[in-house]
Design a protein around this motif. Sequence first.
Motif, PDB file in Angstrom:
ATOM      1  N   SER A  18       0.833  -1.197   0.000  1.00 37.41           N
ATOM      2  CA  SER A  18       0.000   0.000   0.000  1.00 37.41           C
ATOM      3  C   SER A  18       0.870   1.251   0.000  1.00 37.41           C
ATOM      4  CB  SER A  18      -0.893   0.002   1.243  1.00 37.41           C
ATOM      5  OG  SER A  18      -1.482   1.261   1.428  1.00 37.41           O
ATOM      6  N   PRO A  19       0.543   2.260  -0.824  1.00 34.57           N
ATOM      7  CA  PRO A  19       1.336   3.489  -0.839  1.00 34.57           C
ATOM      8  C   PRO A  19       1.216   4.279   0.465  1.00 34.57           C
ATOM      9  CG  PRO A  19      -0.526   3.650  -2.349  1.00 34.57           C
ATOM     10  CD  PRO A  19      -0.522   2.255  -1.816  1.00 34.57           C
ATOM     11  N   THR A  20       0.198   3.985   1.266  1.00 33.12           N
ATOM     12  CA  THR A  20       0.037   4.681   2.554  1.00 33.12           C
ATOM     13  C   THR A  20       0.740   3.946   3.697  1.00 33.12           C
ATOM     14  OG1 THR A  20      -2.040   3.531   2.980  1.00 33.12           O
ATOM     15  CG2 THR A  20      -2.170   5.675   1.851  1.00 33.12           C
ATOM     16  N   ARG A  21       1.302   2.802   3.394  1.00 35.84           N
ATOM     17  CA  ARG A  21       2.007   2.017   4.412  1.00 35.84           C
ATOM     18  C   ARG A  21       3.268   2.763   4.842  1.00 35.84           C
ATOM     19  NH1 ARG A  21       5.478  -3.330   3.614  1.00 35.84           N
ATOM     20  NH2 ARG A  21       5.340  -4.121   5.708  1.00 35.84           N
ATOM     21  N   PRO A  22       3.537   2.842   6.150  1.00 38.14           N
ATOM     22  CA  PRO A  22       4.766   3.519   6.578  1.00 38.14           C
ATOM     23  C   PRO A  22       6.001   2.769   6.079  1.00 38.14           C
ATOM     24  CG  PRO A  22       3.602   2.559   8.461  1.00 38.14           C
ATOM     25  CD  PRO A  22       2.766   2.306   7.249  1.00 38.14           C
ATOM     26  N   GLN A  23       7.075   3.518   5.842  1.00 37.91           N
ATOM     27  CA  GLN A  23       8.306   2.888   5.359  1.00 37.91           C
ATOM     28  C   GLN A  23       8.856   1.950   6.428  1.00 37.91           C
ATOM     29  OE1 GLN A  23      11.206   5.549   3.782  1.00 37.91           O
ATOM     30  NE2 GLN A  23      12.556   3.925   3.173  1.00 37.91           N
ATOM     31  N   ASP A  24       9.313   0.803   5.988  1.00 35.90           N
ATOM     32  CA  ASP A  24       9.881  -0.185   6.903  1.00 35.90           C
ATOM     33  C   ASP A  24      11.190   0.325   7.487  1.00 35.90           C
ATOM     34  OD1 ASP A  24       7.861  -2.040   6.392  1.00 35.90           O
ATOM     35  OD2 ASP A  24       8.886  -2.804   4.632  1.00 35.90           O
ATOM     36  N   ASP A  25      11.473  -0.092   8.702  1.00 29.94           N
ATOM     37  CA  ASP A  25      12.726   0.245   9.366  1.00 29.94           C
ATOM     38  C   ASP A  25      13.526  -1.042   9.506  1.00 29.94           C
ATOM     39  OD1 ASP A  25      14.459   0.383  11.900  1.00 29.94           O
ATOM     40  OD2 ASP A  25      13.978   2.494  11.522  1.00 29.94           O
ATOM     41  N   LEU A  26      14.619  -1.150   8.777  1.00 24.72           N
ATOM     42  CA  LEU A  26      15.411  -2.374   8.752  1.00 24.72           C
ATOM     43  C   LEU A  26      15.931  -2.740  10.132  1.00 24.72           C
ATOM     44  CD1 LEU A  26      16.727  -4.710   7.233  1.00 24.72           C
ATOM     45  CD2 LEU A  26      18.659  -3.196   6.740  1.00 24.72           C
ATOM     46  N   ARG A  27      16.472  -1.786  10.863  1.00 25.39           N
ATOM     47  CA  ARG A  27      17.007  -2.104  12.207  1.00 25.39           C
ATOM     48  C   ARG A  27      15.914  -2.646  13.113  1.00 25.39           C
ATOM     49  NH1 ARG A  27      22.172  -0.334  14.300  1.00 25.39           N
ATOM     50  NH2 ARG A  27      23.220   0.990  12.796  1.00 25.39           N
ATOM     51  N   GLU A  28      14.769  -2.010  13.072  1.00 23.57           N
ATOM     52  CA  GLU A  28      13.659  -2.446  13.918  1.00 23.57           C
ATOM     53  C   GLU A  28      13.192  -3.845  13.511  1.00 23.57           C
ATOM     54  OE1 GLU A  28       9.173  -1.073  14.018  1.00 23.57           O
ATOM     55  OE2 GLU A  28      10.495   0.464  14.869  1.00 23.57           O
ATOM     56  N   GLN A  29      13.046  -4.056  12.215  1.00 20.44           N
ATOM     57  CA  GLN A  29      12.562  -5.353  11.732  1.00 20.44           C
ATOM     58  C   GLN A  29      13.535  -6.494  12.001  1.00 20.44           C
ATOM     59  OE1 GLN A  29      11.316  -5.460   7.680  1.00 20.44           O
ATOM     60  NE2 GLN A  29       9.677  -3.992   8.005  1.00 20.44           N
ATOM     61  N   SER A  30      14.805  -6.209  12.021  1.00 16.92           N
ATOM     62  CA  SER A  30      15.796  -7.278  12.179  1.00 16.92           C
ATOM     63  C   SER A  30      16.386  -7.351  13.582  1.00 16.92           C
ATOM     64  CB  SER A  30      16.907  -7.112  11.140  1.00 16.92           C
ATOM     65  OG  SER A  30      17.527  -5.852  11.284  1.00 16.92           O
ATOM     66  N   GLU A  31      15.776  -6.658  14.513  1.00 11.38           N
ATOM     67  CA  GLU A  31      16.270  -6.692  15.894  1.00 11.38           C
ATOM     68  C   GLU A  31      16.253  -8.131  16.416  1.00 11.38           C
ATOM     69  OE1 GLU A  31      15.316  -4.763  20.259  1.00 11.38           O
ATOM     70  OE2 GLU A  31      14.455  -3.865  18.469  1.00 11.38           O
ATOM     71  N   GLY A  32      17.363  -8.567  16.968  1.00 14.01           N
ATOM     72  CA  GLY A  32      17.485  -9.911  17.513  1.00 14.01           C
ATOM     73  C   GLY A  32      17.810 -10.987  16.486  1.00 14.01           C
ATOM     74  N   GLU A  33      17.932 -10.606  15.229  1.00 11.60           N
ATOM     75  CA  GLU A  33      18.220 -11.588  14.187  1.00 11.60           C
ATOM     76  C   GLU A  33      19.718 -11.670  13.918  1.00 11.60           C
ATOM     77  OE1 GLU A  33      13.986 -11.021  11.860  1.00 11.60           O
ATOM     78  OE2 GLU A  33      15.786 -10.280  10.894  1.00 11.60           O
ATOM     79  N   LYS A  34      20.138 -12.824  13.424  1.00 10.50           N
ATOM     80  CA  LYS A  34      21.513 -12.996  12.959  1.00 10.50           C
ATOM     81  C   LYS A  34      21.571 -12.475  11.535  1.00 10.50           C
ATOM     82  CE  LYS A  34      23.455 -15.512  16.261  1.00 10.50           C
ATOM     83  NZ  LYS A  34      24.645 -15.169  16.978  1.00 10.50           N
ATOM     84  N   ILE A  35      22.512 -11.595  11.267  1.00 12.45           N
ATOM     85  CA  ILE A  35      22.638 -11.042   9.921  1.00 12.45           C
ATOM     86  C   ILE A  35      23.999 -11.414   9.356  1.00 12.45           C
ATOM     87  CG2 ILE A  35      22.634  -8.950   8.516  1.00 12.45           C
ATOM     88  CD1 ILE A  35      20.849  -7.661  10.646  1.00 12.45           C
TER      89      ILE A  35
END
Length: 153
Positions: free
Chosen positions: A33-50
């Motif tokens: 959706s164009p009204t969807r807020p932009q994703d935040d990579l740090r927030e989304q990947s918190e606690g993940e192994k990268i």
Amino acid sequence: MNQLKIRPTTESDWPKLEHIFYSNRPEGTEWLSPTRPQDDLREQSEGEKILVAETAGKVVGFVAVWEPENFVHHLYVDREFQRQGVGKELVLAVQRTFPGPIRLKCGERNTAALAFYLSSGWKEVDRGVSDDGPYMLLELPSVEPTAGSDPAR
């Protein structure tokens, strides 16, 4: 391409990870959706192994895995390095690093990503619908680790 190295991420990698993430998102995510807020990579990947893919000292891709479930949350390759085997090497590193099957969700309308995963051996195990639309749950078996093949640990 020079030799590709897969290694754990460091704090200094974040600007490049964010660049790769955001530059890949606008195209290929037309279903969002164009009204969807932009994703935040740090927030989304918190606690993940990268894990990052690096060649000639340049970060060219990354994969983020939620370790408790062996779930690939993000897999992105710099546009300049796509279709050169970087994504496949990142997937192989995940298979070698995390025991048991690896899973991910891919939006059904993300046809380029689905084509990549299905041609790389991923199998559909379920379907569902999220806020972003219909998705496929895909699974890939782990592989036996080889000596020195554990970049995440």
